[in-house]
Write a protein that holds these residues in place. Sequence first.
Motif, PDB file in Angstrom:
ATOM      1  N   LEU A 120      46.861  45.784  33.123  1.00 28.15           N
ATOM      2  CA  LEU A 120      47.295  44.902  34.390  1.00 28.15           C
ATOM      3  C   LEU A 120      47.186  45.698  35.695  1.00 28.15           C
ATOM      4  N   ILE A 121      46.239  45.431  36.638  1.00 26.82           N
ATOM      5  CA  ILE A 121      46.107  46.200  38.019  1.00 26.82           C
ATOM      6  C   ILE A 121      46.568  45.335  38.962  1.00 26.82           C
ATOM      7  N   LEU A 122      47.236  45.707  40.072  1.00 20.49           N
ATOM      8  CA  LEU A 122      47.611  45.053  41.201  1.00 20.49           C
ATOM      9  C   LEU A 122      46.849  45.717  42.471  1.00 20.49           C
ATOM     10  N   PRO A 123      45.962  45.131  42.947  1.00 17.42           N
ATOM     11  CA  PRO A 123      45.191  45.426  44.100  1.00 17.42           C
ATOM     12  C   PRO A 123      46.078  45.194  45.172  1.00 17.42           C
ATOM     13  N   SER A 124      45.939  45.514  46.443  1.00 16.89           N
ATOM     14  CA  SER A 124      46.893  45.501  47.677  1.00 16.89           C
ATOM     15  C   SER A 124      46.400  44.147  48.313  1.00 16.89           C
ATOM     16  N   ASP A 125      45.481  43.418  48.116  1.00 19.74           N
ATOM     17  CA  ASP A 125      45.134  42.247  48.446  1.00 19.74           C
ATOM     18  C   ASP A 125      46.006  41.093  48.412  1.00 19.74           C
ATOM     19  N   GLU A 126      46.334  40.359  49.543  1.00 15.02           N
ATOM     20  CA  GLU A 126      47.082  39.023  49.485  1.00 15.02           C
ATOM     21  C   GLU A 126      46.865  38.314  50.370  1.00 15.02           C
ATOM     22  N   PHE A 127      46.840  36.987  50.173  1.00 17.87           N
ATOM     23  CA  PHE A 127      46.579  35.686  51.245  1.00 17.87           C
ATOM     24  C   PHE A 127      47.362  34.553  50.809  1.00 17.87           C
ATOM     25  N   GLU A 128      47.358  33.721  51.840  1.00 18.42           N
ATOM     26  CA  GLU A 128      48.070  32.348  51.497  1.00 18.42           C
ATOM     27  C   GLU A 128      47.371  31.249  51.177  1.00 18.42           C
ATOM     28  N   GLY A 129      48.059  30.002  50.573  1.00 17.78           N
ATOM     29  CA  GLY A 129      47.219  28.870  50.529  1.00 17.78           C
ATOM     30  C   GLY A 129      47.783  27.925  49.616  1.00 17.78           C
ATOM     31  N   VAL A 130      47.301  26.715  49.237  1.00 16.62           N
ATOM     32  CA  VAL A 130      48.223  25.884  48.343  1.00 16.62           C
ATOM     33  C   VAL A 130      47.354  26.023  47.230  1.00 16.62           C
ATOM     34  N   TRP A 131      48.093  25.561  46.160  1.00 13.99           N
ATOM     35  CA  TRP A 131      47.740  25.720  44.680  1.00 13.99           C
ATOM     36  C   TRP A 131      46.572  24.756  44.408  1.00 13.99           C
ATOM     37  N   GLY A 132      46.886  23.324  44.889  1.00 13.67           N
ATOM     38  CA  GLY A 132      46.001  22.433  44.408  1.00 13.67           C
ATOM     39  C   GLY A 132      46.582  21.057  45.035  1.00 13.67           C
ATOM     40  N   GLU A 133      45.672  20.053  44.768  1.00 13.38           N
ATOM     41  CA  GLU A 133      46.120  18.569  45.161  1.00 13.38           C
ATOM     42  C   GLU A 133      47.343  18.140  44.401  1.00 13.38           C
TER      43      GLU A 133
ATOM     44  N   GLY B 202      43.301  49.414  42.769  1.00 12.87           N
ATOM     45  CA  GLY B 202      44.668  48.867  42.668  1.00 12.87           C
ATOM     46  C   GLY B 202      45.576  49.762  42.087  1.00 12.87           C
ATOM     47  N   VAL B 203      46.705  49.484  41.690  1.00 10.47           N
ATOM     48  CA  VAL B 203      47.906  50.216  41.121  1.00 10.47           C
ATOM     49  C   VAL B 203      47.961  49.811  39.515  1.00 10.47           C
ATOM     50  N   PHE B 204      47.945  50.782  38.705  1.00 11.11           N
ATOM     51  CA  PHE B 204      48.127  50.442  37.306  1.00 11.11           C
ATOM     52  C   PHE B 204      49.524  49.916  36.960  1.00 11.11           C
ATOM     53  N   ALA B 205      49.737  48.694  36.700  1.00  7.42           N
ATOM     54  CA  ALA B 205      51.070  47.952  36.624  1.00  7.42           C
ATOM     55  C   ALA B 205      51.796  47.675  35.303  1.00  7.42           C
ATOM     56  N   ALA B 206      50.672  47.559  34.280  1.00  2.00           N
ATOM     57  CA  ALA B 206      51.272  47.352  33.231  1.00  2.00           C
ATOM     58  C   ALA B 206      50.045  47.458  31.850  1.00  2.00           C
TER      59      ALA B 206
END
Length: 158
Positions: free
Chosen positions: A39-52, A24-28
Amino acid sequence: MTQANQQVIAASDLPALGQPLLGGVFAARYWLNGQERALILPSDEFEGVWGEYGVEIAGASSYSDGYANTVAMAEAGCEIAKKALELDAHIPSCLEGQLLMAAKAEGVVAMREERFHWLSTQSSAYHAYGMDFEDGWLTNYVKDLERLVRPVRSRIIQ
């Protein structure tokens, strides 16, 4: 905690902010539970609901520890948390989201601005926090709404 979250990186091995690190990218750099962390930020991303909606998840209310929140979410059956952990990552906490916003503002990382992102910090049985990376808005949303998830990695610095 998993082995990944407890992995150590030598301070001398850290690149400059904004440079590649552990997929990822070294962010902080930040402090969490008495330990300095990367803190490292990879390029992965996805969508979804947090919970019920209406279900409070014990252990998922930390303002600073996104990993602990994500583990609690996964143990309660949350699909976005399980997916983040499978990527050797976690959903950022409110603190980690704010660190990402600061890194974005300084040109260190890039974040999508047209969508709100889930954070792992729960505010009640009905709401969890989300962040808008266009203006840095931190607010809470109904847990059963679909939002973008951009997981992070955190490693101990020694």
